[in-house]
Write an enzyme that holds these catalytic residues in place. Structure first.
Site, PDB file in Angstrom:
ATOM      1  CE  LYS A  13      -6.327 -12.584 -15.521  1.00 41.77           C
ATOM      2  NZ  LYS A  13      -5.575 -12.488 -13.942  1.00 41.77           N
ATOM      3  NE  ARG A  88     -11.434 -13.654 -11.897  1.00 39.33           N
ATOM      4  CZ  ARG A  88     -10.857 -12.618 -12.078  1.00 39.33           C
ATOM      5  NH1 ARG A  88     -11.080 -12.016 -13.532  1.00 39.33           N
ATOM      6  NH2 ARG A  88     -10.161 -11.714 -11.447  1.00 39.33           N
ATOM      7  NE  ARG A 127      -2.685  -4.696  -9.720  1.00 41.69           N
ATOM      8  CZ  ARG A 127      -3.282  -5.980 -10.138  1.00 41.69           C
ATOM      9  NH1 ARG A 127      -2.757  -6.135 -11.537  1.00 41.69           N
ATOM     10  NH2 ARG A 127      -4.021  -6.790  -9.486  1.00 41.69           N
ATOM     11  NE  ARG A 133      -7.014  -4.005  -8.915  1.00 41.30           N
ATOM     12  CZ  ARG A 133      -7.062  -4.878  -9.766  1.00 41.30           C
ATOM     13  NH1 ARG A 133      -6.611  -4.667 -11.097  1.00 41.30           N
ATOM     14  NH2 ARG A 133      -7.662  -6.016  -9.419  1.00 41.30           N
ATOM     15  NE  ARG A 144      -7.832  -9.275  -6.635  1.00 43.14           N
ATOM     16  CZ  ARG A 144      -6.835  -8.638  -6.931  1.00 43.14           C
ATOM     17  NH1 ARG A 144      -6.213  -8.000  -6.183  1.00 43.14           N
ATOM     18  NH2 ARG A 144      -6.455  -8.513  -8.522  1.00 43.14           N
TER      19      ARG A 144
HETATM   20  P1  AMP Z   1      -9.399  -8.475 -12.348  1.00 43.68           P
HETATM   21  O1  AMP Z   1      -8.810  -7.175 -12.560  1.00 43.68           O
HETATM   22  O2  AMP Z   1      -9.623  -9.356 -13.416  1.00 43.68           O
HETATM   23  O3  AMP Z   1      -8.288  -8.959 -11.315  1.00 43.68           O
HETATM   24  O4  AMP Z   1     -10.705  -8.495 -11.514  1.00 43.68           O
HETATM   25  C1  AMP Z   1     -10.936  -7.365 -10.436  1.00 43.68           C
HETATM   26  C2  AMP Z   1     -12.250  -8.274  -9.704  1.00 43.68           C
HETATM   27  O5  AMP Z   1     -13.113  -8.023 -10.427  1.00 43.68           O
HETATM   28  C3  AMP Z   1     -12.071  -9.713  -9.145  1.00 43.68           C
HETATM   29  O6  AMP Z   1     -11.359  -9.788  -8.132  1.00 43.68           O
HETATM   30  C4  AMP Z   1     -13.432  -9.954  -9.385  1.00 43.68           C
HETATM   31  O7  AMP Z   1     -14.078  -9.498  -7.986  1.00 43.68           O
HETATM   32  C5  AMP Z   1     -14.270  -8.954 -10.333  1.00 43.68           C
HETATM   33  N1  AMP Z   1     -14.125 -10.076 -11.605  1.00 43.68           N
HETATM   34  C6  AMP Z   1     -13.539  -9.624 -12.800  1.00 43.68           C
HETATM   35  N2  AMP Z   1     -13.882 -10.397 -13.751  1.00 43.68           N
HETATM   36  C7  AMP Z   1     -14.628 -11.246 -13.131  1.00 43.68           C
HETATM   37  C8  AMP Z   1     -15.386 -12.466 -13.742  1.00 43.68           C
HETATM   38  N3  AMP Z   1     -15.212 -12.925 -14.967  1.00 43.68           N
HETATM   39  N4  AMP Z   1     -16.127 -13.192 -13.004  1.00 43.68           N
HETATM   40  C9  AMP Z   1     -16.417 -12.712 -11.620  1.00 43.68           C
HETATM   41  N5  AMP Z   1     -15.838 -11.665 -11.020  1.00 43.68           N
HETATM   42  C10 AMP Z   1     -15.037 -10.991 -12.047  1.00 43.68           C
END
Ligand code: AMP
Length: 187
Positions: A13, A88, A127, A133, A144
């Site tokens: 994404k 989400r 990654r 991370r 996740r």
């Molecule tokens: P991502 O980089 O989009 O994979 O997000 C990393 C982490 O941030 C996720 O595993 C969640 O803990 C948190 N996160 C990011 N976006 C959201 C969202 N829209 N709602 C809830 N948690 C989020």
């Protein structure tokens, strides 16, 4: 034009969203990036969000909804944006629908990046080695993916009836996937 990129963690994404945003000349809003910056800056939001993120859980909606509202309200996002990593949950999807509808706008396209689970795990662990991370440990990665299936994948049913959901195979080269996206979006 507002485009949502939906897909499991590790589906590409961020990479594809960045390319698409640059090509269309609109901003990309990524809640994950904003939250990681908040954690680094040690803000109140960052302090509250960190433990959820590290475990691979979603940050609760009560912490996220205001953030989404603020991001969509910026002048940069007035005419369009690529939404990466949100909505989400059902509550987030309803908020985005409502905020855009109030402005006479809507999500023009929803792209679903399709990648099988073993490939997702492989990519996220690769990654982890590159970026370090804190949520790319194997346990957090598996969680996740489970959270995505439980809370986010149902959004496909929310958007499918609108007829602007495009399934894009998320395997192939970055250029090939970008080309599929270009075709789906029609520009
Ligand atoms: P991502 O980089 O989009 O994979 O997000 C990393 C982490 O941030 C996720 O595993 C969640 O803990 C948190 N996160 C990011 N976006 C959201 C969202 N829209 N709602 C809830 N948690 C989020």
């Amino acid at each position: 034009m507002f485009i949502l990129i939906l897909g499991a963690p590790g589906s590409g994404k961020g990479t594809q969203g960045k390319r698409l945003a640059e090509r269309l000349g609109i901003p990309k809003i990524a809640t994950g990036d904003i939250l990681r910056a908040a954690v680094r800056a040690d803000t109140a939001l960052g302090r509250q969000a960190k433990r959820f993120m590290d475990a691979g859980n979603l940050v609760p909606d009560h912490l996220i909804l205001d953030l989404i509202k603020a991001e969509l309200a910026t002048p940069a996002a007035s005419a369009g944006a690529i939404l990466d990593g949100f909505p989400r949950t059902a509550a987030q999807a309803e908020l985005v629908d409502r905020l855009l509808a109030d402005r006479g706008q809507r999500l023009n396209h929803v792209l679903l990046l399709d990648v099988d689970e073993e490939e997702l795990v492989r990519r996220m662990l690769a990654r982890a080695r590159l970026e370090g991370r804190s949520d790319d440990t194997e346990e957090a990665v598996r969680n996740r993916l489970a959270v995505y299936q439980r809370d986010t994948a149902p959004l496909v049913a929310h958007y499918a009836p609108r007829g602007n959901l495009h399934r894009v195979p998320g395997t192939g080269t970055i250029d090939e996937i970008a080309e599929e996206i270009r075709r789906a979006v029609g520009r």
